[in-house]
Design a protein around this motif. Structure first.
Motif, PDB file in Angstrom:
ATOM      1  N   MET A 308      21.711  -3.555  20.905  1.00 54.11           N
ATOM      2  CA  MET A 308      22.641  -3.012  21.889  1.00 54.11           C
ATOM      3  C   MET A 308      22.459  -3.695  23.245  1.00 54.11           C
ATOM      4  N   GLY A 309      21.237  -4.150  23.517  1.00 53.69           N
ATOM      5  CA  GLY A 309      21.012  -4.912  24.741  1.00 53.69           C
ATOM      6  C   GLY A 309      21.783  -6.219  24.748  1.00 53.69           C
ATOM      7  N   PHE A 310      21.849  -6.886  23.590  1.00 58.02           N
ATOM      8  CA  PHE A 310      22.627  -8.125  23.502  1.00 58.02           C
ATOM      9  C   PHE A 310      24.083  -7.905  23.915  1.00 58.02           C
ATOM     10  N   LEU A 311      24.633  -6.763  23.530  1.00 62.14           N
ATOM     11  CA  LEU A 311      26.038  -6.486  23.860  1.00 62.14           C
ATOM     12  C   LEU A 311      26.234  -6.321  25.368  1.00 62.14           C
ATOM     13  N   GLY A 312      25.212  -5.837  26.062  1.00 65.78           N
ATOM     14  CA  GLY A 312      25.317  -5.680  27.507  1.00 65.78           C
ATOM     15  C   GLY A 312      25.414  -7.003  28.241  1.00 65.78           C
ATOM     16  N   MET A 313      24.989  -8.096  27.603  1.00 62.68           N
ATOM     17  CA  MET A 313      24.955  -9.397  28.267  1.00 62.68           C
ATOM     18  C   MET A 313      26.341  -9.994  28.481  1.00 62.68           C
ATOM     19  N   ILE A 314      27.342  -9.506  27.734  1.00 60.06           N
ATOM     20  CA  ILE A 314      28.672 -10.135  27.829  1.00 60.06           C
ATOM     21  C   ILE A 314      29.727  -9.197  28.411  1.00 60.06           C
ATOM     22  N   GLN A 315      29.330  -7.988  28.818  1.00 53.74           N
ATOM     23  CA  GLN A 315      30.307  -7.036  29.331  1.00 53.74           C
ATOM     24  C   GLN A 315      30.729  -7.405  30.751  1.00 53.74           C
ATOM     25  N   ASN A 316      31.999  -7.186  31.062  1.00 49.70           N
ATOM     26  CA  ASN A 316      32.516  -7.456  32.407  1.00 49.70           C
ATOM     27  C   ASN A 316      32.937  -6.188  33.145  1.00 49.70           C
ATOM     28  N   ASP A 317      33.055  -5.084  32.419  1.00 48.62           N
ATOM     29  CA  ASP A 317      33.322  -3.788  33.044  1.00 48.62           C
ATOM     30  C   ASP A 317      31.997  -3.232  33.544  1.00 48.62           C
ATOM     31  N   ILE A 318      31.916  -2.921  34.837  1.00 48.44           N
ATOM     32  CA  ILE A 318      30.646  -2.528  35.444  1.00 48.44           C
ATOM     33  C   ILE A 318      30.051  -1.287  34.778  1.00 48.44           C
ATOM     34  N   LYS A 319      30.906  -0.342  34.357  1.00 45.99           N
ATOM     35  CA  LYS A 319      30.392   0.860  33.704  1.00 45.99           C
ATOM     36  C   LYS A 319      29.898   0.566  32.294  1.00 45.99           C
ATOM     37  N   ARG A 320      30.519  -0.360  31.611  1.00 43.23           N
ATOM     38  CA  ARG A 320      30.084  -0.674  30.244  1.00 43.23           C
ATOM     39  C   ARG A 320      28.748  -1.411  30.229  1.00 43.23           C
ATOM     40  N   VAL A 321      28.480  -2.203  31.248  1.00 46.41           N
ATOM     41  CA  VAL A 321      27.155  -2.833  31.340  1.00 46.41           C
ATOM     42  C   VAL A 321      26.082  -1.750  31.387  1.00 46.41           C
ATOM     43  N   VAL A 322      26.296  -0.750  32.240  1.00 44.52           N
ATOM     44  CA  VAL A 322      25.312   0.332  32.367  1.00 44.52           C
ATOM     45  C   VAL A 322      25.270   1.168  31.094  1.00 44.52           C
ATOM     46  N   ALA A 323      26.422   1.305  30.423  1.00 42.35           N
ATOM     47  CA  ALA A 323      26.465   2.085  29.182  1.00 42.35           C
ATOM     48  C   ALA A 323      25.625   1.430  28.091  1.00 42.35           C
ATOM     49  N   TYR A 324      25.743   0.111  27.928  1.00 42.95           N
ATOM     50  CA  TYR A 324      24.928  -0.562  26.918  1.00 42.95           C
ATOM     51  C   TYR A 324      23.454  -0.566  27.310  1.00 42.95           C
ATOM     52  N   SER A 325      23.187  -0.535  28.597  1.00 46.45           N
ATOM     53  CA  SER A 325      21.812  -0.357  29.045  1.00 46.45           C
ATOM     54  C   SER A 325      21.258   0.983  28.570  1.00 46.45           C
ATOM     55  N   THR A 326      22.078   2.029  28.648  1.00 45.51           N
ATOM     56  CA  THR A 326      21.652   3.339  28.162  1.00 45.51           C
ATOM     57  C   THR A 326      21.326   3.289  26.676  1.00 45.51           C
ATOM     58  N   LEU A 327      22.197   2.644  25.891  1.00 49.06           N
ATOM     59  CA  LEU A 327      21.937   2.521  24.459  1.00 49.06           C
ATOM     60  C   LEU A 327      20.591   1.857  24.199  1.00 49.06           C
ATOM     61  N   SER A 328      20.325   0.779  24.898  1.00 50.46           N
ATOM     62  CA  SER A 328      19.072   0.061  24.705  1.00 50.46           C
ATOM     63  C   SER A 328      17.869   0.916  25.093  1.00 50.46           C
TER      64      SER A 328
END
Length: 682
Positions: A308-328
């Motif tokens: 799930m951290g890998f997915l955070g590396m390509i997000q451009n929506d500021i909230k989705r970056v933080v969301a994938y951080s939560t998953l990780s």
């Protein structure tokens, strides 16, 4: 149990947010917007003050509470009751939930200003707080399940708060359905406990855990015997996989960003997603008896933390970056649970609650300042326009990546060390996953930070989107000016940021000794040190918070985090041509990440389509063909045909009936006398 904690205080803590929610929701027209936010904030403030009093009584005075408030049914000796269990784990969770919720309530005044659903939103988030408090304070599985389902219901309402937006409706339905999958396992686990232990009370069930561990299911469908305790724990953890968004039941959490930012912060930091972590920690007397269940927990957490951290590396929506951080980070907590480091898991839950709420609220502040543009590619250089948001976002990011002396460092590094000391078969993979995730976390966190607050001002001479500040599904007539300049948010937004930044820095340093190596969780969490030595080994190596921070400066995780920050700085501030070239050369990999490992595609085109196909087959073949066609209509047709034959015999003529009677008598006599005449013939 004798205690200085009064039942009245506990009832006040739990019910104050409910009272605020009812007033704001049912009497919103009478109290107005101002009254709605005042009454709900007051209710959560009362809960926080009461929770702080309880925490002091538990931590300083050694007070405990375990009792029934109300028994509303008794079915065959199985008690259905409302009750509270207050120990170190409960007191910590009560304070975290109420404090973060209080900050979110205050923040919401500024963020939701002008929204037509203002009063409804405050009612929902206050109800969310009540539901989570009932969950963490419960002393029995039935009340736990009530709180479990209540947070699921309110999250459904909040994710789809802007219900005229199709994407919000899709997201809340997705969250609801995915959680139903997890909750099916959860209720099976509770049912097995009720059936074999004969109780729903935590204490009574835990006392019978050694007996449950001796029960073995005979050869299963998979060809081997299964311990009952393993089945119970895996079923319970499937529930946690839904609520705490573990692979493969994680797919709902990124889409929950469709809700307003305050609820994103509340869901991701202190309420719904922490419920699963809390539940497994509370059930430690059960999980400690099954290495198979713990290994399952460990591997699922490791997969979630890394991938799930890998997915955070390509997000451009500021909230989705933080969301994938939560998953990780939830994956990190789950890994700690699997390593029997339950206290480390809930310690990270606590520290994460503060800095993750901070990051979400900072993201919301940026969105407000950017006139509701959420694309980080349209930002840059916001540091001079939003200084408070900038510095608090930096604090949150440093805590998230585990910078020594920040709160996230103490909990995150403790997880890494604990899993390295675990003897379970999956510990090797889990150790690699959590260590590799350090670099990944630092990279995507500071990619977002640099793109938003530093570098070129990419918002200049570019019109902002015409999306309304609080999209209720209608177009907004007001459009931002062509050259609108970002601005700092009002004090009701920035004050919670500052108040959350403080514990994000110091709470780990202050509490690590008591929570991990002291007596704070002594009667709340059970660990079999002989079978699972990670915590006892950690205690031998701990020499104080300051010494741990100094040692952290020389440890591998720190250098990996530093490498992640440096890589993000190089890629997005100094040499942006590098990530552009990587995008071109790693097209298939990027496509895999952009499609989120095709999990949504698989769920939609395989699982959902398969379920629809099965349903269609059962409807056409089973219902219409077999039941309606063969059984119901077929039996009716058979009766009709038989009646047609019999009708030909029923002529209504007396001589015909007499003939039939004579033929019948003749046949009967022949049948009875045949043995006699047969003998004469022979």
């Amino acid at each position: 149990m004798a205690s200085s904690i009064s039942q009245g205080l506990l009832l006040t803590i739990a019910l104050a947010p409910l009272a605020g929610a009812l007033i704001a929701g049912l009497a919103g027209r009478l109290v107005g917007n101002r009254g709605a936010h005042l009454v709900t904030i007051l209710g959560v403030l009362i809960s926080f003050i009461g929770s702080a009093i309880v925490l002091k009584a538990v931590a300083v005075d050694g007070a405990r509470y375990a009792g029934t408030v109300y028994e509303w049914a008794n079915v065959g000796g199985l008690k259905m009751e409302v009750g509270f269990l207050v120990d170190g784990l409960t007191a910590m969770m009560m304070c975290v939930v109420s404090f973060v919720s209080l900050m979110v309530h205050v923040y919401t005044i500024g963020y939701m200003e002008g929204d037509p659903g203002y009063k409804r939103f405050f009612a929902y988030i206050s109800l969310f707080t009540f539901s989570m408090l009932m969950l963490v304070m419960s002393n029995n599985f039935l009340q736990l399940f009530f709180g479990w389902e209540a947070v699921g219901l309110v999250s459904y309402l909040l994710i789809g708060f802007w219900f005229k937006r199709p994407t919000a409706i899709f997201a809340n339905l997705k969250a609801f359905l995915v959680n139903r999958v997890g909750d099916f396992g959860f209720i099976l686990g509770i049912g097995l406990i009720a059936a074999f232990a004969g109780t729903l009370n935590y204490g009574e069930a835990f006392a019978k855990a050694p007996e449950l561990a001796k029960i073995v299911f005979p050869a299963s469908l998979w060809g081997g015997d299964w311990m009952l305790i393993t089945v119970i724990c895996i079923c319970l953890f499937i529930g946690a996989m839904g609520k705490s968004a573990q692979f493969p039941l994680h797919v709902w959490l990124p889409d929950s960003m469709e809700g307003p930012t305050p609820i994103s912060a509340l869901i991701h930091a202190a309420t719904m997603v922490t419920a699963g972590i809390f539940m497994v920690a509370r059930m430690s007397p059960l999980f400690e008896l099954s290495d198979a269940a713990l290994n399952f927990v460990l591997v699922i957490g490791a997969i979630t933390a890394l991938f799930m951290g890998f997915l955070g590396m390509i997000q451009n929506d500021i909230k989705r970056v933080v969301a994938y951080s939560t998953l990780s980070q939830l994956g990190y907590m789950t890994v700690a649970l699997g390593a029997s480091a339950y206290s480390v898991a809930v310690f990270h839950l606590m520290t994460h609650a503060f800095f993750k709420a901070l990051l979400f609220l900072a993201a919301g502040s940026v969105i407000m300042g950017m006139h509701h543009d959420q694309d980080i590619r349209n930002m840059g250089g916001l540091r001079k326009y939003m200084p408070i948001t900038w510095i608090t976002a930096l604090v949150g990011s440093l805590a998230l990546i585990g910078t020594p002396l920040f709160s996230g460092f103490y909990s995150k590094d403790s997880i890494i060390e604990a899993v390295q000391l675990s003897h379970l078969p999956g510990a090797g993979f889990a150790s690699f996953a959590v260590v590799a995730s350090v670099f990944v976390t630092a990279f995507y966190s500071f990619r977002m930070y640099f793109l938003v607050f530093h570098g070129e001002e990419r918002f200049r001479h570019k019109p902002f989107p015409s999306e309304p500040a609080h999209d209720d599904g209608h177009d907004d007539e007001h459009h931002a000016p062509h050259d609108a300049t970002p601005h700092e948010s009002p004090w009701v937004v920035t004050a919670p940021l500052v108040l959350l930044a403080l514990p994000s820095v110091v709470i780990g340093f202050i509490t690590i000794r008591a929570m991990l190596y002291g007596d704070f969780f002594k009667d709340a969490i059970y660990v079999d040190a002989a079978r699972h030595p990670a915590m006892s080994r950690l205690a031998e190596e701990f020499h104080g918070a300051a010494a741990m921070a100094l040692h952290g400066l020389t440890a591998l995780p720190f250098w990996l985090a530093l490498a992640g920050v440096a890589t993000a700085w190089l890629f997005y501030l100094k040499a942006p041509a590098i990530p552009a070239a990587l995008d071109r050369n790693l097209g298939p990999l990027r496509k895999l990440l952009e499609n989120k490992y095709y999990m949504d595609w698989f769920n939609e085109h395989v699982l959902a389509a398969g379920a629809r196909g099965l349903g269609l087959g059962l409807w056409k073949g089973g219902d219409q063909g077999l039941i309606d066609g063969a059984v119901v209509n077929g039996s009716a047709r058979a009766v009709g045909r038989l009646a047609g034959v019999v009708r030909r015999v029923q002529t209504g003529h007396l001589y015909w009936y007499a003939l039939v009677m004579l033929l019948g008598i003749f046949g009967f006599m022949t049948w009875r006398l045949w043995p006699y005449f047969g003998g004469l013939i022979r």
